[in-house]
Design an enzyme around this catalytic site. Structure first.
Site, PDB file in Angstrom:
ATOM      1  N   CYS A  53       0.793  -1.231   0.000  1.00 52.31           N
ATOM      2  CA  CYS A  53       0.000   0.000   0.000  1.00 52.31           C
ATOM      3  C   CYS A  53       0.829   1.287   0.000  1.00 52.31           C
ATOM      4  O   CYS A  53       0.491   2.222  -0.740  1.00 52.31           O
ATOM      5  CB  CYS A  53      -1.014  -0.011   1.143  1.00 52.31           C
ATOM      6  SG  CYS A  53      -0.475  -0.780   2.660  1.00 52.31           S
ATOM      7  N   ARG A  85       7.043 -11.051   5.803  1.00 53.19           N
ATOM      8  CA  ARG A  85       6.559 -10.767   7.155  1.00 53.19           C
ATOM      9  C   ARG A  85       7.262 -11.723   8.119  1.00 53.19           C
ATOM     10  O   ARG A  85       7.341 -12.924   7.866  1.00 53.19           O
ATOM     11  CB  ARG A  85       5.040 -10.920   7.241  1.00 53.19           C
ATOM     12  CG  ARG A  85       4.313  -9.899   6.362  1.00 53.19           C
ATOM     13  CD  ARG A  85       2.809 -10.008   6.420  1.00 53.19           C
ATOM     14  NE  ARG A  85       2.186  -9.083   5.468  1.00 53.19           N
ATOM     15  CZ  ARG A  85       0.880  -9.034   5.224  1.00 53.19           C
ATOM     16  NH1 ARG A  85       0.055  -9.837   5.876  1.00 53.19           N
ATOM     17  NH2 ARG A  85       0.403  -8.179   4.331  1.00 53.19           N
ATOM     18  N   GLN A 102       1.043 -11.889  -2.855  1.00 47.38           N
ATOM     19  CA  GLN A 102      -0.362 -11.552  -2.668  1.00 47.38           C
ATOM     20  C   GLN A 102      -0.892 -10.933  -3.947  1.00 47.38           C
ATOM     21  O   GLN A 102      -0.190 -10.147  -4.586  1.00 47.38           O
ATOM     22  CB  GLN A 102      -0.498 -10.567  -1.502  1.00 47.38           C
ATOM     23  CG  GLN A 102      -1.901 -10.454  -0.937  1.00 47.38           C
ATOM     24  CD  GLN A 102      -1.913  -9.642   0.349  1.00 47.38           C
ATOM     25  OE1 GLN A 102      -1.272  -8.594   0.428  1.00 47.38           O
ATOM     26  NE2 GLN A 102      -2.621 -10.104   1.350  1.00 47.38           N
ATOM     27  N   ASP A 124      -2.293  -8.461  -4.643  1.00 43.22           N
ATOM     28  CA  ASP A 124      -2.581  -7.222  -3.931  1.00 43.22           C
ATOM     29  C   ASP A 124      -3.167  -6.178  -4.877  1.00 43.22           C
ATOM     30  O   ASP A 124      -2.697  -6.028  -6.009  1.00 43.22           O
ATOM     31  CB  ASP A 124      -1.276  -6.699  -3.322  1.00 43.22           C
ATOM     32  CG  ASP A 124      -1.507  -5.963  -2.020  1.00 43.22           C
ATOM     33  OD1 ASP A 124      -2.675  -5.833  -1.629  1.00 43.22           O
ATOM     34  OD2 ASP A 124      -0.525  -5.524  -1.412  1.00 43.22           O
ATOM     35  N   HIS A 161      -5.106  -2.036  -4.892  1.00 41.11           N
ATOM     36  CA  HIS A 161      -5.558  -0.855  -4.161  1.00 41.11           C
ATOM     37  C   HIS A 161      -6.379   0.026  -5.091  1.00 41.11           C
ATOM     38  O   HIS A 161      -5.980   0.284  -6.227  1.00 41.11           O
ATOM     39  CB  HIS A 161      -4.365  -0.081  -3.593  1.00 41.11           C
ATOM     40  CG  HIS A 161      -3.647  -0.847  -2.527  1.00 41.11           C
ATOM     41  ND1 HIS A 161      -2.531  -1.615  -2.806  1.00 41.11           N
ATOM     42  CD2 HIS A 161      -3.906  -0.998  -1.211  1.00 41.11           C
ATOM     43  CE1 HIS A 161      -2.121  -2.191  -1.687  1.00 41.11           C
ATOM     44  NE2 HIS A 161      -2.937  -1.836  -0.711  1.00 41.11           N
ATOM     45  N   LYS A 221     -12.171  -4.042   7.984  1.00 41.61           N
ATOM     46  CA  LYS A 221     -11.979  -4.927   6.835  1.00 41.61           C
ATOM     47  C   LYS A 221     -13.038  -6.014   6.794  1.00 41.61           C
ATOM     48  O   LYS A 221     -13.625  -6.398   7.806  1.00 41.61           O
ATOM     49  CB  LYS A 221     -10.596  -5.556   6.876  1.00 41.61           C
ATOM     50  CG  LYS A 221     -10.326  -6.403   8.118  1.00 41.61           C
ATOM     51  CD  LYS A 221      -8.938  -7.041   8.065  1.00 41.61           C
ATOM     52  CE  LYS A 221      -8.687  -7.919   9.290  1.00 41.61           C
ATOM     53  NZ  LYS A 221      -7.452  -8.721   9.175  1.00 41.61           N
ATOM     54  N   HIS A 262      -8.115  -1.376   0.121  1.00 46.23           N
ATOM     55  CA  HIS A 262      -7.156  -2.465  -0.047  1.00 46.23           C
ATOM     56  C   HIS A 262      -7.954  -3.724  -0.370  1.00 46.23           C
ATOM     57  O   HIS A 262      -8.956  -4.006   0.300  1.00 46.23           O
ATOM     58  CB  HIS A 262      -6.368  -2.725   1.237  1.00 46.23           C
ATOM     59  CG  HIS A 262      -5.738  -1.520   1.844  1.00 46.23           C
ATOM     60  ND1 HIS A 262      -4.371  -1.355   1.951  1.00 46.23           N
ATOM     61  CD2 HIS A 262      -6.280  -0.405   2.421  1.00 46.23           C
ATOM     62  CE1 HIS A 262      -4.095  -0.216   2.553  1.00 46.23           C
ATOM     63  NE2 HIS A 262      -5.245   0.387   2.847  1.00 46.23           N
TER      64      HIS A 262
END
Length: 496
Positions: A156, A185, A203, A205, A207, A287, A351
């Protein structure tokens, strides 16, 4: 459970007891033993088959491995890489429908970026720090200190940098970025497990930067996106969970109440059941999580949708819009005086991840299919087998493989087919090679022999490549290699 007395009646114990006895006694003891076995077979204790384990299947099918030199970082082998790449390719096709543009962002950023985003304060324990071992090459801050970097745990902040790099208008929104960059992570070593708990992962991912008035529509589209993908993978039912403001949140209560209200309305409008999970939201926003069960019944969070008012503030993101005060509230007007005045407005950031961690989803798919992959995902879609090792048969088999791979042309501009087709031209018996191919899970077994050469065809057993909706009679198909290529590509395209 057998009684302690009966548990001593093993075959060895019976023979030991029988030695000092007379012949009739031996016969009597043997009868007792046989009766016991007969009773046991007549009343078998039902046993539940072991649930599929992605770690065992991953080893059997040569999908991935791990190493002590990089704990929590799976190494995908060729078969696993084929499946992984197909998952990514599938999502890229969906991105066209849902308006996402793919970007590629750095793996490491300076500590200053993580301080600006709030991750350094709220997420530092889960991050890896990167420093230079060479003082002469290290970056130095204005204060003269050696600058530290952090491996990114999420994308992000990088996507905020992209949005901020240009002037934006309300006409440009929504802007949707997608990113497959690897993330890191720092999971506790004792929690690492196969593909479900890892330190390095990918991911899908994404946005979305949108206007306040577009929030609920974008969330509804994302829920539809998730519904479509999970249906294509035949993953069955899942549950939705709304997680709200945690204790270590950033931002005002007003922003959180606004964000939580938007997510609740989107969930209600979706028509799907959902549950509330209070206090478990991300530190920057509430979320929606999608929860799937694995073969053991253990739940895993996969897809997620997170609403964020905080990062746009921290990165001072803005776009230009008429009637900015009303625009910021998600309201519209037709008043020409208000519309004549334009000004900056803060976008809202959503997200979203549809698969979530690609590695975790990979594990769930391995167990869901129990290693029996649908044809389009199968890393072993076909194998060409030779009846004998005569030169004409070997040559025709090799040419057939090239046709199916799309590499039979001398023109380097011709695109490969994308199919995964192997060749077994060993001198072993055909029955042994067929048995081995079925054990390994090949979707189509293609046999080449002298009779096939004469007709310019191959014989195909396609029963291993059956998918939902296919007719079962797909054994001993006879066709030319070029026809088989189209047949296989049609099966892939139809499923996707």
């Amino acid at each position: 459970m057998l009684s302690p007395r009966l548990t001593r009646w093993t075959s060895r114990a019976l023979l030991t007891r029988a030695r000092p006895l007379a012949r009739p006694a031996i016969s009597q003891v043997q009868v007792r033993h046989r009766l016991c076995s007969s009773c046991a077979s007549a009343n078998p204790v039902p046993t539940k088959p072991a649930a599929p384990d992605h770690r065992d299947l991953g080893t059997q099918q040569e999908l991935f491995m791990t190493s002590i030199y990089s704990p929590g970082s799976p190494i995908f082998l060729p078969n696993g890489a084929r499946i992984f790449n197909r998952l990514v390719e599938y999502l890229r096709k969906q991105y066209v429908h849902y308006g996402f543009q793919e970007v590629i962002t750095p793996t490491i950023y300076k500590k200053a970026l993580w301080a600006k985003s709030g991750h350094l304060e709220n997420y530092a324990d889960d991050m890896f720090t990167v420093t230079s071992t060479s003082p002469s090459r290290a970056d130095v801050t204005e204060a003269g200190e050696v600058d530290e970097y952090g491996l990114k745990p999420m994308n992000c902040p990088g996507h905020c940098l992209i949005f901020a790099a240009q002037k934006r208008s309300y006409r440009d929104l929504p802007i949707r970025y997608a990113d497959f960059s690897p993330l890191h992570r720092n999971e506790i070593s004792g929690a690492l497990s196969g593909l479900t708990r890892v330190r390095r992962f990918h991911q899908d991912d994404g946005h979305i930067f949108c206007r306040p008035s577009q929030i609920e529509d974008e969330i509804s589209k994302t829920l539809e996106f998730i519904r479509r993908v999970y249906k294509d993978f035949r993953l069955g039912s899942y549950r939705l969970k709304l997680s709200t403001r945690p204790e270590n949140h950033i931002g005002s209560l007003e922003d959180w109440e606004h964000a939580e209200g938007s997510l609740k309305r989107a969930l209600d409008n979706s028509g799907e059941p959902w549950t509330l999970n209070e206090g478990d939201g991300a530190f920057y926003g509430p979320k929606i999580d999608v929860i799937l069960k694995d073969s053991d019944g253990k739940e895993h969070q996969t897809a997620t949708i997170q609403l964020d008012f905080q990062l746009p503030k921290r990165f001072e993101l803005e776009y230009q819009a008429p009637a900015p005060e009303l625009e910021a509230k998600g309201e519209t007007t037709t008043d020409p005086e208000l519309l004549a005045v334009s000004g900056p407005v803060r976008p809202v950031m959503i997200h979203r991840a549809v698969l979530g961690s690609a590695e975790r989803m990979f594990a769930l798919l391995i167990e869901h299919y129990n290693g029996k992959w649908p044809f389009w995902l199968n890393p072993r879609q076909g194998i060409v087998l030779t009846v004998n090792d005569s030169e004409p048969v070997l040559q025709f088999a090799r040419n057939t493989q090239k046709v199916l791979l799309g590499t039979d042309s001398a023109d380097v501009h011709v695109s490969p087919s994308g199919l995964a087709v192997d060749l077994d031209d060993s001198a072993r018996s055909l029955s042994l090679k067929i048995r081995e191919a079925k054990t390994k899970g090949y979707g189509m077994i293609i046999v080449v022999g002298p009779k096939d050469i004469a007709n310019g065809t191959v014989t195909v057993d396609a029963t291993g490549g059956l998918q939902t909706g296919d007719k079962p009679a797909q054994k001993n198909l006879v066709m030319a290699p070029e026809e088989l290529l189209q047949f296989m590509k049609t099966k892939v395209d139809a499923y996707e």
